[in-house]
Design a protein around this motif. Structure first.
Motif, mmCIF file in Angstrom:
data_model
loop_
_atom_site.group_PDB
_atom_site.id
_atom_site.type_symbol
_atom_site.label_atom_id
_atom_site.label_comp_id
_atom_site.label_asym_id
_atom_site.label_seq_id
_atom_site.Cartn_x
_atom_site.Cartn_y
_atom_site.Cartn_z
ATOM 1 N N ALA A 199 99.444 90.693 30.331
ATOM 2 C CA ALA A 199 98.916 91.996 30.709
ATOM 3 C C ALA A 199 98.673 92.882 29.520
ATOM 4 N N GLY A 200 99.285 92.620 28.421
ATOM 5 C CA GLY A 200 99.178 93.517 27.283
ATOM 6 C C GLY A 200 98.544 92.881 26.082
ATOM 7 N N VAL A 201 99.125 93.131 24.930
ATOM 8 C CA VAL A 201 98.635 92.612 23.667
ATOM 9 C C VAL A 201 99.729 91.760 23.058
ATOM 10 N N ALA A 202 99.377 90.613 22.567
ATOM 11 C CA ALA A 202 100.385 89.791 21.906
ATOM 12 C C ALA A 202 101.011 90.568 20.769
ATOM 13 N N LYS A 203 102.338 90.636 20.748
ATOM 14 C CA LYS A 203 103.039 91.482 19.784
ATOM 15 C C LYS A 203 103.019 90.820 18.410
ATOM 16 N N ALA A 204 102.423 91.500 17.445
ATOM 17 C CA ALA A 204 102.360 90.955 16.103
ATOM 18 C C ALA A 204 103.726 91.030 15.440
ATOM 19 N N PRO A 205 104.139 89.950 14.753
ATOM 20 C CA PRO A 205 105.470 89.972 14.119
ATOM 21 C C PRO A 205 105.631 91.108 13.125
ATOM 22 N N GLU A 206 104.537 91.424 12.393
ATOM 23 C CA GLU A 206 104.691 92.468 11.390
ATOM 24 C C GLU A 206 104.857 93.846 12.023
ATOM 25 N N THR A 207 104.439 94.004 13.294
ATOM 26 C CA THR A 207 104.583 95.282 13.983
ATOM 27 C C THR A 207 105.979 95.442 14.561
ATOM 28 N N ALA A 208 106.596 94.334 14.942
ATOM 29 C CA ALA A 208 107.904 94.409 15.600
ATOM 30 C C ALA A 208 108.945 95.026 14.677
ATOM 31 N N GLY A 209 108.812 94.848 13.371
ATOM 32 C CA GLY A 209 109.821 95.365 12.450
ATOM 33 C C GLY A 209 109.524 96.734 11.888
ATOM 34 N N VAL A 210 108.445 97.373 12.343
ATOM 35 C CA VAL A 210 108.081 98.675 11.780
ATOM 36 C C VAL A 210 109.140 99.722 12.077
ATOM 37 N N ALA A 211 109.649 99.723 13.304
ATOM 38 C CA ALA A 211 110.662 100.731 13.664
ATOM 39 C C ALA A 211 111.885 100.591 12.766
ATOM 40 N N GLY A 212 112.343 99.356 12.556
ATOM 41 C CA GLY A 212 113.488 99.144 11.678
ATOM 42 C C GLY A 212 113.196 99.532 10.243
ATOM 43 N N GLU A 213 111.975 99.245 9.793
ATOM 44 C CA GLU A 213 111.626 99.613 8.414
ATOM 45 C C GLU A 213 111.576 101.122 8.252
ATOM 46 N N LEU A 214 111.061 101.812 9.257
ATOM 47 C CA LEU A 214 111.027 103.278 9.196
ATOM 48 C C LEU A 214 112.437 103.856 9.172
ATOM 49 N N ARG A 215 113.333 103.288 9.969
ATOM 50 C CA ARG A 215 114.726 103.766 9.944
ATOM 51 C C ARG A 215 115.358 103.522 8.578
ATOM 52 N N ARG A 216 115.075 102.365 8.021
ATOM 53 C CA ARG A 216 115.636 102.049 6.699
ATOM 54 C C ARG A 216 115.095 103.004 5.637
ATOM 55 N N ARG A 218 113.902 106.041 6.093
ATOM 56 C CA ARG A 218 114.412 107.398 6.302
ATOM 57 C C ARG A 218 115.854 107.504 5.817
ATOM 58 N N THR A 219 116.663 106.490 6.123
ATOM 59 C CA THR A 219 118.045 106.494 5.640
ATOM 60 C C THR A 219 118.087 106.515 4.126
ATOM 61 N N SER A 220 117.226 105.716 3.507
ATOM 62 C CA SER A 220 117.180 105.673 2.043
ATOM 63 C C SER A 220 116.755 107.018 1.471
ATOM 64 N N VAL A 221 115.755 107.659 2.101
ATOM 65 C CA VAL A 221 115.279 108.959 1.613
ATOM 66 C C VAL A 221 116.363 110.022 1.754
ATOM 67 N N LEU A 222 117.085 110.004 2.857
ATOM 68 C CA LEU A 222 118.090 111.039 3.086
ATOM 69 C C LEU A 222 119.351 110.810 2.261
ATOM 70 N N GLU A 223 119.731 109.554 2.049
ATOM 71 C CA GLU A 223 121.006 109.281 1.375
ATOM 72 C C GLU A 223 120.849 109.088 -0.135
ATOM 73 N N ASP A 224 119.712 108.605 -0.583
ATOM 74 C CA ASP A 224 119.525 108.398 -2.023
ATOM 75 C C ASP A 224 118.073 108.618 -2.414
ATOM 76 N N PRO A 225 117.571 109.846 -2.254
ATOM 77 C CA PRO A 225 116.159 110.102 -2.586
ATOM 78 C C PRO A 225 115.837 109.890 -4.054
ATOM 79 N N LEU A 226 116.820 110.113 -4.940
ATOM 80 C CA LEU A 226 116.541 109.969 -6.370
ATOM 81 C C LEU A 226 116.597 108.508 -6.817
#
Length: 417
Positions: A199-216, A218-226
């Motif tokens: 019914a939908g779109v076949a989920k691309a593997p590279e898209t499935a990890g985007v949410a986790g990469e964004l969390r990583r 953001r955590t990196s930016v907030l905890e060690d921006p320098l």
């Protein structure tokens, strides 16, 4: 100091104290400073901010001692209406001498000595210079962190918003269809009911990890921006990936909503292709008896393969994105097939027009030869007869006929045109 000098120095120091106090209050109300208080920092950022906090603690300690000296000086000035020499001498020591006392810090036992620790004495100017150095150390760290946050956090926020859009589109696409009129008329694909992927779109593997990469990130930016700021290339790649996936999902949703109407339009387009191809065959049949045509000039039908492809699309188990792309390709192919068939018919009838144009040129050349007296030339007569025979023989070889007309035209012009 003279009385006037002491009065002036005391006013200047009071203004200086107020200015420093304002800067320190501004520092502590700074947004980045507030965010860093109690933040779980690590890496280079933790080390630099730790050094900045130590500098800020030293600054406040020095500021308290500095302010205490000025408070003592102001009390002496307020004690008498007219300062005497004794008060001036004390004020001079406070305002110009090493009056700021920093108590010796208590060191860890492994760093201690049995000798007494010496307190440090600074003048007011020296105290201000040292406070300024500490202030600059703190603000430099804040500026560096703020620069990274200002560049990265808005982009991460935008990427998160785009990810939410993609997730919402995915949820809408995976949901069962509402069954409106357009969907009711659309043929159902075979053997695909009940599968979200169908019914939908076949989920691309590279898209499935985007949410986790964004969390990583953001955590990196907030905890060690320098120490580990995200690169613009990484953010650009995520933006492109999410934007492409959103486009795919929107296309798939549009195809699902419009499939019934677009299929009807495509069927009508194939009818137009069929009619255009029929006209092309009729044109070929009318022309081939009059004009010599190569075997490759026989019009080839494309409507049957396109109709078969449409039938396969109806029974397809593809996801909606794949079906949307196949549907769009079919629509384009139908337009091209109709255009090609119409162009073929026009080209066929154009050959008859070309033959008639050559006949007209031959007649005009003969009339001109008669007027110029060259019509009775034996060679001109031979060339004319050959051209006339080619043009009035069915089927006509247009290439040879055009060459014959050119030869006759050159002959009656004496070799030129």
């Amino acid at each position: 100091m003279s009385r006037e000098g002491a009065e002036y120095a005391l006013r200047a120091r009071a203004e200086e104290r107020d200015r420093i106090s304002g800067h320190l209050l501004d520092l502590e109300s700074h947004t980045t400073y507030q965010l860093l208080k109690g933040a779980p920092l690590r890496g280079l950022t933790q080390r630099r901010w730790g050094a900045g906090q130590a500098a800020l603690t030293a600054l406040w300690t020095l500021y308290d001692a500095y302010r205490g000296v000025l408070r003592d000086a102001e009390q002496i000035r307020a004690s008498r209406g007219r300062l005497g020499s004794e008060q001036l001498a004390v004020l001079t020591g406070l305002l110009a001498g090493p009056s700021v006392v920093l108590k010796a810090a208590v060191k860890p036992v492994e760093q201690r000595s049995l000798l007494p620790e010496q307190d440090e004495r600074l003048s007011l100017d020296e105290a201000v210079a040292r406070m300024d150095a500490s202030f600059q150390e703190v603000t430099d760290v804040l500026a560096d962190i703020d620069a990274v946050w200002s560049a990265a956090l808005p982009r991460l926020d935008a990427a998160d918003a785009l990810l939410r859009e993609v997730t919402a589109l995915r949820r809408e696409l995976d949901a069962p269809e509402s069954g409106g009129p357009a969907q009711a008329d659309a043929p159902e694909p075979a053997d695909v009911a009940g599968t979200p992927e169908a019914a939908g779109v076949a989920k691309a593997p590279e898209t499935a990890g985007v949410a986790g990469e964004l969390r990583r990130l953001r955590t990196s930016v907030l905890e060690d921006p320098l120490g580990a700021p995200p690169s613009p290339q990484d953010l650009d790649r995520i933006d492109r990936l999410l934007a492409a996936h959103r486009t795919d999902l929107e296309e798939a949703l549009r195809a699902r909503r419009e499939y019934g109407r677009r299929r009807e339009d495509l069927a009508a387009a194939l009818d137009r292709v069929r009619a255009a191809e029929s006209e092309a065959r009729l044109a070929h049949g009318a022309v081939v008896v009059k004009i010599a045509l190569p075997a490759s000039a026989v019009p080839r039908s494309r409507v049957d393969p396109l109709s078969d492809e449409l039938a396969l699309l109806d029974a397809s188990a593809d996801d909606w994105l794949a079906r949307a792309r196949r549907l769009a390709a079919l629509e384009q192919a139908a337009r091209q097939a109709a255009d090609q068939a119409r162009a073929t018919a026009a080209a066929m009838y154009g050959l008859l027009g070309r033959r008639d144009e050559l006949r007209g040129r031959l007649g005009a050349c003969q009339a001109k030869a008669v007027r110029s007296g060259t019509a009775e030339d034996p060679e001109a007569i031979r060339l004319y007869e050959r051209a006339r025979l080619l043009l009035w023989t069915a089927p006509c070889d247009l290439t040879k006929a055009a060459e014959a007309v050119d030869l006759y035209q050159r002959a009656i012009h004496g070799g030129g045109r």
